[in-house]
Motif scaffolding. Sequence first.
Motif, PDB file in Angstrom:
ATOM      1  N   GLY A  20       0.824  -1.200   0.000  1.00 13.15           N
ATOM      2  CA  GLY A  20       0.000   0.000   0.000  1.00 13.15           C
ATOM      3  C   GLY A  20       0.858   1.248   0.000  1.00 13.15           C
ATOM      4  N   TYR A  21       0.381   2.289   0.666  1.00 12.78           N
ATOM      5  CA  TYR A  21       1.065   3.578   0.693  1.00 12.78           C
ATOM      6  C   TYR A  21       2.403   3.519   1.412  1.00 12.78           C
ATOM      7  N   VAL A  22       2.591   2.517   2.251  1.00 13.51           N
ATOM      8  CA  VAL A  22       3.843   2.355   2.991  1.00 13.51           C
ATOM      9  C   VAL A  22       4.744   1.330   2.316  1.00 13.51           C
ATOM     10  N   GLY A  23       4.211   0.154   2.066  1.00 13.90           N
ATOM     11  CA  GLY A  23       5.016  -0.939   1.547  1.00 13.90           C
ATOM     12  C   GLY A  23       5.547  -0.745   0.146  1.00 13.90           C
ATOM     13  N   MET A  24       4.728  -0.181  -0.730  1.00 12.97           N
ATOM     14  CA  MET A  24       5.155  -0.042  -2.117  1.00 12.97           C
ATOM     15  C   MET A  24       6.348   0.918  -2.281  1.00 12.97           C
ATOM     16  N   PRO A  25       6.317   2.147  -1.696  1.00 13.87           N
ATOM     17  CA  PRO A  25       7.508   3.000  -1.807  1.00 13.87           C
ATOM     18  C   PRO A  25       8.748   2.361  -1.188  1.00 13.87           C
ATOM     19  N   LEU A  26       8.555   1.599  -0.124  1.00 17.95           N
ATOM     20  CA  LEU A  26       9.668   0.919   0.526  1.00 17.95           C
ATOM     21  C   LEU A  26      10.274  -0.125  -0.405  1.00 17.95           C
ATOM     22  N   ALA A  27       9.407  -0.905  -1.060  1.00 11.81           N
ATOM     23  CA  ALA A  27       9.881  -1.936  -1.991  1.00 11.81           C
ATOM     24  C   ALA A  27      10.647  -1.305  -3.145  1.00 11.81           C
ATOM     25  N   VAL A  28      10.108  -0.220  -3.678  1.00 14.79           N
ATOM     26  CA  VAL A  28      10.755   0.462  -4.804  1.00 14.79           C
ATOM     27  C   VAL A  28      12.118   1.014  -4.395  1.00 14.79           C
ATOM     28  N   GLU A  43      -4.844  -9.384  -5.770  1.00 17.14           N
ATOM     29  CA  GLU A  43      -4.367  -9.704  -7.113  1.00 17.14           C
ATOM     30  C   GLU A  43      -4.593  -8.548  -8.090  1.00 17.14           C
ATOM     31  N   LYS A  44      -5.677  -7.802  -7.880  1.00 19.97           N
ATOM     32  CA  LYS A  44      -5.943  -6.654  -8.751  1.00 19.97           C
ATOM     33  C   LYS A  44      -4.836  -5.613  -8.610  1.00 19.97           C
ATOM     34  N   LYS A  45      -4.430  -5.355  -7.376  1.00 17.90           N
ATOM     35  CA  LYS A  45      -3.363  -4.388  -7.128  1.00 17.90           C
ATOM     36  C   LYS A  45      -2.041  -4.868  -7.743  1.00 17.90           C
ATOM     37  N   ILE A  46      -1.745  -6.143  -7.564  1.00 20.48           N
ATOM     38  CA  ILE A  46      -0.532  -6.707  -8.159  1.00 20.48           C
ATOM     39  C   ILE A  46      -0.563  -6.559  -9.675  1.00 20.48           C
ATOM     40  N   GLY A  47      -1.741  -6.778 -10.264  1.00 20.44           N
ATOM     41  CA  GLY A  47      -1.886  -6.625 -11.712  1.00 20.44           C
ATOM     42  C   GLY A  47      -1.597  -5.207 -12.169  1.00 20.44           C
ATOM     43  N   LEU A  48      -2.063  -4.230 -11.390  1.00 21.47           N
ATOM     44  CA  LEU A  48      -1.808  -2.825 -11.718  1.00 21.47           C
ATOM     45  C   LEU A  48      -0.309  -2.532 -11.666  1.00 21.47           C
ATOM     46  N   TYR A  49       0.345  -2.991 -10.609  1.00 18.13           N
ATOM     47  CA  TYR A  49       1.785  -2.756 -10.484  1.00 18.13           C
ATOM     48  C   TYR A  49       2.549  -3.408 -11.638  1.00 18.13           C
ATOM     49  N   LYS A  50       2.174  -4.610 -11.990  1.00 14.15           N
ATOM     50  CA  LYS A  50       2.861  -5.306 -13.095  1.00 14.15           C
ATOM     51  C   LYS A  50       2.680  -4.572 -14.423  1.00 14.15           C
ATOM     52  N   ASN A  51       1.566  -3.839 -14.530  1.00 14.65           N
ATOM     53  CA  ASN A  51       1.299  -3.077 -15.750  1.00 14.65           C
ATOM     54  C   ASN A  51       1.780  -1.633 -15.660  1.00 14.65           C
ATOM     55  N   GLY A  52       2.597  -1.353 -14.642  1.00 13.24           N
ATOM     56  CA  GLY A  52       3.196  -0.034 -14.521  1.00 13.24           C
ATOM     57  C   GLY A  52       2.262   1.049 -14.034  1.00 13.24           C
ATOM     58  N   ASP A  62       5.593   6.105 -13.847  1.00 12.11           N
ATOM     59  CA  ASP A  62       6.902   5.954 -14.498  1.00 12.11           C
ATOM     60  C   ASP A  62       7.875   5.168 -13.623  1.00 12.11           C
ATOM     61  N   VAL A  63       7.853   5.442 -12.331  1.00 12.08           N
ATOM     62  CA  VAL A  63       8.745   4.734 -11.405  1.00 12.08           C
ATOM     63  C   VAL A  63       8.360   3.257 -11.322  1.00 12.08           C
ATOM     64  N   ILE A  64       7.057   2.983 -11.270  1.00 16.89           N
ATOM     65  CA  ILE A  64       6.595   1.596 -11.205  1.00 16.89           C
ATOM     66  C   ILE A  64       7.002   0.834 -12.459  1.00 16.89           C
ATOM     67  N   LYS A  65       6.936   1.491 -13.611  1.00 18.26           N
ATOM     68  CA  LYS A  65       7.324   0.839 -14.867  1.00 18.26           C
ATOM     69  C   LYS A  65       8.802   0.485 -14.885  1.00 18.26           C
ATOM     70  N   GLU A  66       9.607   1.310 -14.223  1.00 19.74           N
ATOM     71  CA  GLU A  66      11.061   1.119 -14.264  1.00 19.74           C
ATOM     72  C   GLU A  66      11.606   0.250 -13.135  1.00 19.74           C
ATOM     73  N   THR A  67      10.846   0.063 -12.062  1.00 15.81           N
ATOM     74  CA  THR A  67      11.370  -0.646 -10.898  1.00 15.81           C
ATOM     75  C   THR A  67      11.646  -2.111 -11.201  1.00 15.81           C
ATOM     76  N   SER A  68      12.595  -2.663 -10.462  1.00 16.21           N
ATOM     77  CA  SER A  68      12.939  -4.084 -10.627  1.00 16.21           C
ATOM     78  C   SER A  68      12.219  -4.967  -9.614  1.00 16.21           C
TER      79      SER A  68
END
Length: 439
Positions: A20-28, A43-52, A62-68
Amino acid sequence: MSLYHELLNKKEKIAVVGLGYVGMPLAVAFAKKVDVLGFDLNEKKIGLYKNGIDPTNEVGNDVIKETSVEFTSQEDRLKEAKFHIVAVPTPINSDKTPDLSPVEGASKIVGRNLVKGSYVVYESTVYPGVTEDICIPILEYESGLKCGIDFKVGYSPERINPGDKVHRLENIIKIVSGIDTESLNEIAKIYELVIKVGVHKAGSIKVAEAAKVVENSQRDINIAFMNELAMVFDRMEIDSKEIIDAMNTKWNALKFYPGLVGGHCIGVDPYYFIYEAEKLGYHSQIILSGRKINDGMGKFVAEAIIKKLILANKVVRQAKVVILGLTFKENTPDTRNSKVVDIIESLNEYGIKPIIIDPEADASEAKREYGIDLVDISDVEDADCLVLAVAHDIFKNIGLKEIDSLFGNFENENKVLIDIKSVLNKNEIKEKGYSYWSL
């Protein structure tokens, strides 16, 4: 070789549980330094992240699209990681008691997939004792491993401020703690990979847990004080913002303002402290009083709206009220524990069904959580009352001409404009003769 060096050498991975708002920026952030698994049950949220796509707007598409970061909803992949960060929400129940089910559920998932030599660090806000008394036993039961021997545990409270583009993860000092000196030092070194301003090593896990609930309780109390003043000044017919601006010219003024206090931190964390204190036989006075004041602000604003409608010769039940903003704070899509909902529910009691506009909010979340259908501002006309509830930049930049276009074709003195955050040009509005009120 320490886990810190194994992570740097890409021999081990970090897993962030809860994106969420905490975990995702931390992961990136960690993914710029080490290999990272981003896990979430949604799974819907994971799908969004996978699609940038970044549904939180915290780092942007843009950051989500580039993250590893490897995004996954498959819990067995957590076996690939040895450093787990649990960043799931910790809400409250309807009776204001802590709802620990998300953190307990996350502990079960991590426990089922825990391997020897792992670290588990909790970031979820809890009252002192939860990590050691509730989470560790779950980890041990699910994994069959022994804490302190087979794996280590720590606690590092999240301090991310959703929507804040200045105070970001990397420039906020991170509190860290561990069950022993070894774990404390290892956890500190790993977090220092992404925290540029450094970490603060707490003396124990309970100290770190307490620090989080106390810092938000302190803010809650200060805002409650300003809200109480605002209610009194309203009776005195004095502008509270003018008073506070004057007061803030002194060097040691705290610069708090009245407002709606919702969200998943300030509006929730004090109840965690109150709950644990009452278990120990102490009944909170200041903190609980502050919570009652802040929880009552939605009703206070709604009653101010009703009063202004009556003075503007409106038939209350037939009044068309338009509310700008639904999220719990400005410039974020997060609607969790939004106190704008309290205004809506109070207006409903008078037979008013307000129209809600919020281009920043997550429309699907608003519908699912509150049954609210958001409306586009271009579809609004003939309003009797306009309520600026959330100070999104997009609303702050609205001109008086656009505001006027939302009202019906009648005299300005019968157009009710409610400015909760006092962000509009009051003098200009009053010169035009609007029926104006601010908190």
